[in-house]
Design an enzyme around this catalytic site. Structure first.
Site, mmCIF file in Angstrom:
data_model
loop_
_atom_site.group_PDB
_atom_site.id
_atom_site.type_symbol
_atom_site.label_atom_id
_atom_site.label_comp_id
_atom_site.label_asym_id
_atom_site.label_seq_id
_atom_site.Cartn_x
_atom_site.Cartn_y
_atom_site.Cartn_z
ATOM 1 N N HIS A 107 -4.772 3.563 -30.257
ATOM 2 C CA HIS A 107 -3.976 2.444 -30.753
ATOM 3 C C HIS A 107 -2.690 2.370 -29.956
ATOM 4 O O HIS A 107 -2.135 3.392 -29.540
ATOM 5 C CB HIS A 107 -3.648 2.649 -32.240
ATOM 6 C CG HIS A 107 -2.431 1.911 -32.703
ATOM 7 N ND1 HIS A 107 -1.178 2.512 -32.755
ATOM 8 C CD2 HIS A 107 -2.262 0.633 -33.107
ATOM 9 C CE1 HIS A 107 -0.307 1.616 -33.180
ATOM 10 N NE2 HIS A 107 -0.926 0.477 -33.411
ATOM 11 N N ASN A 109 0.973 -0.434 -29.520
ATOM 12 C CA ASN A 109 1.612 -1.728 -29.705
ATOM 13 C C ASN A 109 3.030 -1.688 -29.155
ATOM 14 O O ASN A 109 3.653 -0.619 -29.082
ATOM 15 C CB ASN A 109 1.596 -2.177 -31.167
ATOM 16 C CG ASN A 109 2.580 -1.415 -32.024
ATOM 17 O OD1 ASN A 109 3.771 -1.728 -32.049
ATOM 18 N ND2 ASN A 109 2.092 -0.406 -32.735
ATOM 19 N N GLY A 259 2.307 -13.883 -44.185
ATOM 20 C CA GLY A 259 1.369 -14.984 -44.025
ATOM 21 C C GLY A 259 0.696 -14.999 -42.680
ATOM 22 O O GLY A 259 0.296 -16.044 -42.176
#
Length: 305
Positions: A107, A109, A259
């Site tokens: 992983h 980021n 959202g």
């Protein structure tokens, strides 16, 4: 120096393309698809997914650049001064799930957050890192991974690697299991102490180091023979990955609460996974060695290979 979000965006899109090109070449049989999306509240992104390749069972490399006026509770709980301010967040996030159990999951980021950008004193920071989750441990791989991490951040101060390594070890820890997710790497967040230009340079150094850290390990292990027992253990250990991402990961929580696009947020989850009630490894087995040797706090830089 003013906050230059245009340069950050250009870098992140270039990084996504470079990582996809490198991983696609390593796989050799599948290509990354494109999935561009928009967020109703503002912004959008580009998710790129490779599925059922020769090497990677699933690989996702996602770019997002979202903005709004109302931050979720996960962002304002520790920074109440952000409440009600205009904000934008951009980043590249990736998770690689290989088919061969001898190739680790990985992983990474890198991200940038900016609030109140039009004011005289905008609020901004960088974050990111990369970590490795092996199923079968190899000391050479762990040493290479951490040496690459160390060398990437060394120009920014000798204290950066041990600080970010410790942060990574503490963050990627499953408290409900009392065990780490993997062998760590680098992790940092809310980072602005070097000023914008140098903090941005640090984020770029971390992003640029991912392929040199991971690709040689994939190349070394991807042809290792394996059988049903190794595959079953991989699927079992993938369960820990799912548990961390759904229970503890702040990025997942921020994305869902703000959202974000659920399909892209949850692209980190593996395509196949299993849980086995009360399972324990056989003493002295390679599976036990993962727990006893590799999922333990270690100074890999000074570990004899």
């Amino acid at each position: 120096m003013p906050v230059d979000h245009h340069s950050v965006r250009r870098y992140l899109l270039g990084l996504q393309a470079d990582i996809c090109a490198a991983l696609g070449t390593e796989d050799g049989a599948a290509e990354f698809g494109f999935d561009e999306w928009t967020r109703p509240e503002g912004g959008g992104g580009l998710s790129r997914i490779l599925k059922t390749g020769a090497v990677f069972e699933k690989a996702g490399v996602a770019f997002s650049h979202v903005h709004g006026t109302k931050l979720p509770p996960s962002a304002t709980a520790h920074r109440p001064e952000l409440a009600g301010k205009k904000w934008e967040a951009m980043g590249v996030s990736l998770v690689i799930h290989p088919h061969n159990p001898y190739v680790p999951t990985s992983h990474a980021n890198v991200r940038c957050f900016i609030a109140d950008a039009e004011s005289a004193n905008p609020i901004w920071w960088f974050g990111g890192g990369f970590d490795l989750t092996p199923y079968y441990g190899f000391t050479d791989d762990c040493v290479h991974w951490h040496r690459t991490a160390h060398d990437a951040v060394a120009p920014f101060g000798k204290e950066i690697y041990p600080r970010f390594k410790k942060w990574c070890d503490e963050y990627f820890f499953l408290k409900h299991r009392n065990e780490p997710r993997g062998i760590g790497g680098l992790f940092f967040d809310d980072f602005n102490e070097l000023g914008f230009e140098q903090s941005f340079a640090l984020m770029q150094a971390v992003g640029n180091a991912f392929v040199p850290a991971y690709q040689p390990i994939v190349a070394q292990r991807k042809a290792t023979p394996f059988g049903e027992a190794e595959r079953n253990f991989q699927l079992y250990r993938r369960g820990r990955y799912v548990e961390f991402n759904l229970v503890w990961d702040r990025g997942t929580l921020f994305g869902l609460q703000s959202g974000g696009r659920t399909e892209s947020i949850l692209m980190s989850l593996p395509p196949l996974v299993s849980w086995d009630y009360g399972w324990t490894p056989t003493p002295g087995s390679p599976e036990a060695d993962l727990y006893d040797t590799f999922l333990q706090p270690r100074d890999w830089l000074n570990h004899a290979s």
